[in-house]
Scaffold this motif. Structure first.
Motif, PDB file in Angstrom:
ATOM      1  N   PRO A  66      -1.670   4.606 -38.385  1.00  0.00           N
ATOM      2  CA  PRO A  66      -0.845   3.475 -38.803  1.00  0.00           C
ATOM      3  C   PRO A  66       0.498   3.916 -39.347  1.00  0.00           C
ATOM      4  O   PRO A  66       0.591   4.875 -40.088  1.00  0.00           O
ATOM      5  N   SER A  67       1.513   3.217 -38.974  1.00  0.00           N
ATOM      6  CA  SER A  67       2.886   3.296 -39.473  1.00  0.00           C
ATOM      7  C   SER A  67       3.567   4.626 -39.213  1.00  0.00           C
ATOM      8  O   SER A  67       4.679   4.827 -39.650  1.00  0.00           O
ATOM      9  N   THR A  68       2.956   5.549 -38.484  1.00  0.00           N
ATOM     10  CA  THR A  68       3.698   6.789 -38.232  1.00  0.00           C
ATOM     11  C   THR A  68       4.014   6.960 -36.750  1.00  0.00           C
ATOM     12  O   THR A  68       4.997   7.588 -36.406  1.00  0.00           O
ATOM     13  N   PRO A  81       8.118  -3.126 -31.364  1.00  0.00           N
ATOM     14  CA  PRO A  81       6.756  -3.612 -31.583  1.00  0.00           C
ATOM     15  C   PRO A  81       6.723  -5.131 -31.652  1.00  0.00           C
ATOM     16  O   PRO A  81       7.677  -5.772 -32.077  1.00  0.00           O
ATOM     17  N   MET A  82       5.606  -5.700 -31.221  1.00  0.00           N
ATOM     18  CA  MET A  82       5.493  -7.155 -31.169  1.00  0.00           C
ATOM     19  C   MET A  82       5.423  -7.731 -32.579  1.00  0.00           C
ATOM     20  O   MET A  82       4.959  -7.091 -33.513  1.00  0.00           O
ATOM     21  N   GLN A  83       5.880  -8.969 -32.710  1.00  0.00           N
ATOM     22  CA  GLN A  83       5.908  -9.626 -34.015  1.00  0.00           C
ATOM     23  C   GLN A  83       4.662 -10.475 -34.190  1.00  0.00           C
ATOM     24  O   GLN A  83       4.255 -11.199 -33.290  1.00  0.00           O
ATOM     25  N   LEU A 100       0.778  -2.408 -36.871  1.00  0.00           N
ATOM     26  CA  LEU A 100       1.480  -1.204 -37.265  1.00  0.00           C
ATOM     27  C   LEU A 100       1.901  -1.281 -38.724  1.00  0.00           C
ATOM     28  O   LEU A 100       1.668  -0.392 -39.510  1.00  0.00           O
ATOM     29  N   GLU A 101       2.574  -2.373 -39.056  1.00  0.00           N
ATOM     30  CA  GLU A 101       3.214  -2.453 -40.358  1.00  0.00           C
ATOM     31  C   GLU A 101       3.061  -3.874 -40.848  1.00  0.00           C
ATOM     32  O   GLU A 101       3.216  -4.812 -40.083  1.00  0.00           O
ATOM     33  N   VAL A 102       2.715  -4.072 -42.103  1.00  0.00           N
ATOM     34  CA  VAL A 102       2.508  -5.410 -42.649  1.00  0.00           C
ATOM     35  C   VAL A 102       3.560  -5.668 -43.711  1.00  0.00           C
ATOM     36  O   VAL A 102       3.812  -4.817 -44.575  1.00  0.00           O
ATOM     37  N   ARG A 103       4.181  -6.851 -43.617  1.00  0.00           N
ATOM     38  CA  ARG A 103       5.226  -7.180 -44.605  1.00  0.00           C
ATOM     39  C   ARG A 103       4.772  -8.352 -45.464  1.00  0.00           C
ATOM     40  O   ARG A 103       3.990  -9.184 -45.043  1.00  0.00           O
ATOM     41  N   GLY A 104       5.317  -8.440 -46.636  1.00  0.00           N
ATOM     42  CA  GLY A 104       4.943  -9.531 -47.543  1.00  0.00           C
ATOM     43  C   GLY A 104       3.643  -9.204 -48.246  1.00  0.00           C
ATOM     44  O   GLY A 104       2.880  -8.331 -47.831  1.00  0.00           O
ATOM     45  N   THR A 105       3.381  -9.885 -49.335  1.00  0.00           N
ATOM     46  CA  THR A 105       2.145  -9.635 -50.075  1.00  0.00           C
ATOM     47  C   THR A 105       1.226 -10.835 -49.945  1.00  0.00           C
ATOM     48  O   THR A 105       1.648 -11.928 -49.591  1.00  0.00           O
ATOM     49  N   VAL A 106      -0.044 -10.619 -50.246  1.00  0.00           N
ATOM     50  CA  VAL A 106      -1.005 -11.719 -50.202  1.00  0.00           C
ATOM     51  C   VAL A 106      -0.546 -12.793 -51.170  1.00  0.00           C
ATOM     52  O   VAL A 106      -0.189 -12.530 -52.311  1.00  0.00           O
ATOM     53  N   THR A 131       3.944  -6.211 -37.616  1.00  0.00           N
ATOM     54  CA  THR A 131       4.299  -5.762 -36.270  1.00  0.00           C
ATOM     55  C   THR A 131       3.053  -5.191 -35.624  1.00  0.00           C
ATOM     56  O   THR A 131       2.141  -4.703 -36.293  1.00  0.00           O
ATOM     57  N   LEU A 132       3.043  -5.254 -34.296  1.00  0.00           N
ATOM     58  CA  LEU A 132       1.833  -4.939 -33.551  1.00  0.00           C
ATOM     59  C   LEU A 132       2.166  -4.003 -32.410  1.00  0.00           C
ATOM     60  O   LEU A 132       3.168  -4.177 -31.731  1.00  0.00           O
ATOM     61  N   LYS A 133       1.313  -3.016 -32.195  1.00  0.00           N
ATOM     62  CA  LYS A 133       1.467  -2.152 -31.026  1.00  0.00           C
ATOM     63  C   LYS A 133       0.459  -2.622 -29.982  1.00  0.00           C
ATOM     64  O   LYS A 133      -0.731  -2.604 -30.226  1.00  0.00           O
TER      65      LYS A 133
END
Lengths: 174, 317
Positions: free
Chosen positions: B307-309, B196-198, B234-240, B248-250
């Motif tokens: 999302p995420s699956t 997946p794209m960053q 798709l998936e988000v890392r880190g917190t606000v 990551t991006l589909k």
């Protein structure tokens, strides 16, 4: 080199480049595309020897580097295929009359060529050369090359031999 | 054959020539001219070869482990479709692709030049590129954005007389400025091959959630036309509030079956912002994507964008 031989080599390399990019790449082989130009270069080097093999490899590699849709540094395939052509050409005496040995040598050339291309890319700092891509794509590419070689290599070698001066006397004075 | 001095001399000269070419690479090197010239010479031949072998490509289209979901869906189709004449189906399918492309161009007011993909770069070259059958003679220039009916495909890297090379969005060296739908949060999206794209957002305070949709944005300093759909998170890392926000991006575009694409030759006068995005699908409904990669049927359903699956369609298992 006679004009007929030069023309044959140029025609074979150009055809291989066009077929590899415009025809084979559009057939959805999973993960990789057969390296037709590499196979043709190896087959020609097996007949023509190391000197001509190096030149043929350089020309074929340069074609692969510039024919669309190529991208990245120009000269990488030229470098790799020039070495492949030279190494394979050194075995050209040993494969006289054998059927299996050329295929084995070409398989080795495919492995070395693809790995060499990845290494050169990594050395010049190409951000695209990722280990995960290499480990999944390269073995599949080598497999396709091995599967395609029994069809391509004997044909190209037979074509090249028709233009060769094959008397033993001529070889010793070359 | 014994090595002679002549053999070694020839080898050394050729190796030096190759290394010189590699060292001279860059915008001012001979590489670009060589590629344009090769494109001018080989482009027409590749076009002829691609159109001559199109029935074979069409026949093989869709057979691959990436398309197992498509194959399962297609097996439920009735037999009448499979018996229909393959070439007329393909023509309908390509007309459908062109339709989707023109719709997206109309929504965003992009002036496009439609083209077809005639060659694709090999995976073992590590680069993700495609060759299209339009070039400088059609008004194309290096750097122009390339789209299809689903979204952003890439940008033009090399342009010859009648063909051009497109650098695809999933190439690891590709970067584009992006904006989250309905917000002003901007960031950068980079390709990662089949992974997946960053996505990296400029602001650590960006509020992201899986399923958010991203479009291209001209303010982040990019040279792309604005408002083109790129993909969904798709998936988000880190917190606000953390220093950086990664996700990551589909991508919306299916890069394994590119056929009809459009090159944006003239950007719209005003940024289309979110107007080009399709209406948000209702939960549980499968978004449809028009591709001609399958051997029959003009519309193939993508797996639902849960999302995420679900992995991206081009993700190698």
């Amino acid at each position: 080199m006679t004009y007929g031989r030069v023309l044959l080599v140029a025609l074979l390399l150009a055809t291989a480049a066009v077929v590899q990019t415009a025809v084979l790449s559009r057939i959805p082989f999973p993960d990789a595309t057969p390296d037709l130009v590499l196979l043709v270069v190896a087959a020609l080097a097996l007949v023509q020897g190391p000197t001509r093999g190096a030149v043929i490899g350089f020309a074929g590699g340069l074609l692969l580097d510039v024919v669309p849709p190529a991208d990245g540094a120009v000269g990488r395939w030229a470098l790799v295929l020039c070495l492949v052509g030279w190494f394979v050409g050194r075995a050209s005496d040993a494969v006289e009359g054998s059927v299996v040995l050329p295929l084995l040598i070409v398989a080795g050339a495919a492995i070395a060529g693809l790995a060499g291309y990845a290494v050169v890319g990594w050395l010049i700092g190409d951000v695209r050369v990722i280990g995960s891509t290499a480990t999944t794509v390269l073995p599949v590419a080598v497999l396709y090359d091995i599967l395609l070689s029994p069809f391509v290599v004997p044909l190209v070698m037979a074509l090249a031999r028709r233009f060769e001066v094959t008397t033993t006397y001529a070889r010793t004075i070359r | 054959m014994r090595d002679s001095r002549r053999t070694r001399a020839v080898l050394v000269v050729l190796l030096l020539a190759s290394l010189t070419l590699i060292a001279l690479n860059g915008n001012s090197g001979p590489g670009r001219e060589l590629r344009s010239a090769a494109g001018a010479v080989f482009g027409p031949v590749q076009r002829v070869a691609a159109s001559a072998f199109r029935p074979i490509h069409n026949f093989f289209g869709g057979i691959g482990k990436n398309d197992q979901a498509k194959i399962d869906a297609l097996e439920k189709e009735n037999d009448a479709l499979r018996l229909a004449e393959r070439s007329s189906q393909y023509a309908q399918c390509r007309a459908g692709e062109l339709d989707a492309l023109l719709r997206i161009a109309g929504l965003g007011q992009y002036t496009i030049k439609a083209a077809q993909v005639i060659a694709v770069g090999p995976r073992q070259g590590f680069a993700w590129t495609a060759e299209i059958d339009a070039g400088a003679l059609d008004g194309l220039k290096v750097g122009m954005t390339v789209i299809n009916g689903d979204g952003l495909v890439g940008r033009l890297k090399t342009v010859s007389g009648s063909t051009s090379t497109v650098l695809l969005t999933i190439d690891p060296s590709f970067n584009v400025g992006a904006r989250v739908e309905k917000s002003i949060e901007i960031g950068f999206v980079g390709g990662e091959g089949t992974d997946p794209m960053q996505v990296q957002m400029l602001s650590g305070q960006a509020v992201l959630k899986p399923g958010d949709r991203l479009v291209t944005d001209t303010r982040a300093g990019s040279t792309f036309a604005g408002g083109i759909p790129i993909g969904s998170l798709l998936e988000v890392r880190g917190t606000v509030g953390s220093q950086t926000r990664y996700a990551t991006l589909k991508p919306y575009v299916n890069f394994t079956s590119l056929d009809v694409v459009g090159v944006i030759v003239l950007d719209p006068r005003t940024d289309p912002r979110d107007s080009v995005l399709p209406p948000k699908p209702t939960p549980g409904a499968a978004p449809v994507s028009v591709t001609c990669g399958s051997p029959s049927v003009s519309v193939a359903a993508n797996p639902p964008a849960a999302p995420s699956t679900s992995p991206s369609p081009s993700h190698t298992p």
